[in-house]
Structures are given as C-alpha cells and as structure tokens.
Design an enzyme around this catalytic site. Structure first.
Site, mmCIF file in Angstrom:
data_model
loop_
_atom_site.group_PDB
_atom_site.id
_atom_site.type_symbol
_atom_site.label_atom_id
_atom_site.label_comp_id
_atom_site.label_asym_id
_atom_site.label_seq_id
_atom_site.Cartn_x
_atom_site.Cartn_y
_atom_site.Cartn_z
ATOM 1 N N ASP A 197 0.853 -1.182 0.000
ATOM 2 C CA ASP A 197 0.000 0.000 0.000
ATOM 3 C C ASP A 197 0.888 1.231 0.000
ATOM 4 O OD1 ASP A 197 -2.448 -1.380 0.084
ATOM 5 O OD2 ASP A 197 -2.389 -1.533 2.262
ATOM 6 N N ASP A 200 -7.098 -1.283 -4.390
ATOM 7 C CA ASP A 200 -8.089 -0.912 -3.383
ATOM 8 C C ASP A 200 -9.028 0.171 -3.910
ATOM 9 O OD1 ASP A 200 -6.922 -2.634 -1.525
ATOM 10 O OD2 ASP A 200 -5.655 -1.063 -0.687
#
Length: 160
Positions: free
Chosen positions: A118, A154
């Site tokens: 991420d 995401d």
C-alpha cells in the site's frame, strides 16, 4: 437502447487497471524503504510505503487460508456477474471490471508475497466516535486521525 461494453473493452479495463496496480507496487517496492513517506501535496497527500498482511485497513485475519479462499470465491462471483450481466449497461460493466481488477491485484500480492503493498496516503478528515452503550452492548469508541494507506487495486474495489 443502453450502450454496452464489448468483452474486449471489459478485458482492457481489467488488464489496464491490473497493470497500473502491479507496476505502481513494483515501483514503490524497488525505490522506497518500508515505512518511508514522501510528501506530494504537503500533509494532505503522501506516498508512504507500507505492507499489509491483513485485509482492508490493516485488519488482521486469523485464518489466511480461509480469507484467501473467500477472496477467490468473491473474484469468481464478480466474473460470473460480468458474464451474466453482459447485456447490462456500460456503467455496471465498467464497475464490475474495476472490481475484478482490484480483487485480482490484491489476490496476486497475497499469493506471491503473503501481503499487499500500500502507498497512497491521504489526510481526509479525522473520525472520532466516543464510547457508548446500546442494547446492552458496549462500544469502546474509535479514533482515526489519518485515512488508512491504500493502493490502486483498493481504489478500484469499494470497501477493499
């Protein structure tokens, strides 16, 4: 008559999003140190390299195999609906294509590395819910001062 996407267009959305996701994660992994943060727009937007071994928002999971199995089933259901709703409108087809790409991107990371990279780090707003009791259940409250770090996959999947 409602416009529809061809299979080629849906495949292009899936592959394009998947490529953008995997290339961006590769760039982050090879050019940054874990935990490193680079301001882009001051404190509002930063590129911050973190690895997420859990699920959305860093929630830890006890049974990784069960979680992976359920993720695969969810991805297969998205593809089933893409096929089933092939005569649906282009908005629905685009949304399902993005969801499929996001699911594949994060599943690929989990299978290859055991965790997801991420790096998109935004400061949207603080969330503060005080502790309370309702129907005999105690809720301890919740505070969040920065939005959880996320990735391209995401952002393609709602509630990833």
């Amino acid at each position: 008559m409602q416009k529809r996407l061809s299979y080629g267009a849906m495949t292009a959305i899936i592959l394009g999003t998947l490529l953008l996701d995997q290339i961006s994660k590769y760039i982050i992994k090879t050019n940054m140190h874990l935990g490193q943060s680079i301001p882009v727009l001051g404190n509002f937007f930063r590129i911050t390299y973190v690895e997420n071994p859990g699920m959305a928002f860093g929630v830890r999971i006890q049974n990784g195999t069960l979680f992976s199995t359920l993720s695969i089933i969810a991805a297969l259901l998205v593809f089933y609906y893409l096929f089933r709703l092939r005569k649906g409108g282009w908005v629905l087809q685009s949304a399902l294509s993005l969801i499929a790409a996001g699911a594949i991107g994060n599943l690929l990371d989990r299978f290859l590395y055991g965790k997801v990279v991420d790096f998109l780090d935004f400061e949207f707003f603080d969330i503060s819910i005080p502790a309370f009791r309702v129907f005999g259940f105690n809720f301890s409250g919740y505070n969040m001062t920065r939005w959880p770090v996320f990735n391209v996959a995401d952002s393609a999947v709602p509630s990833a």
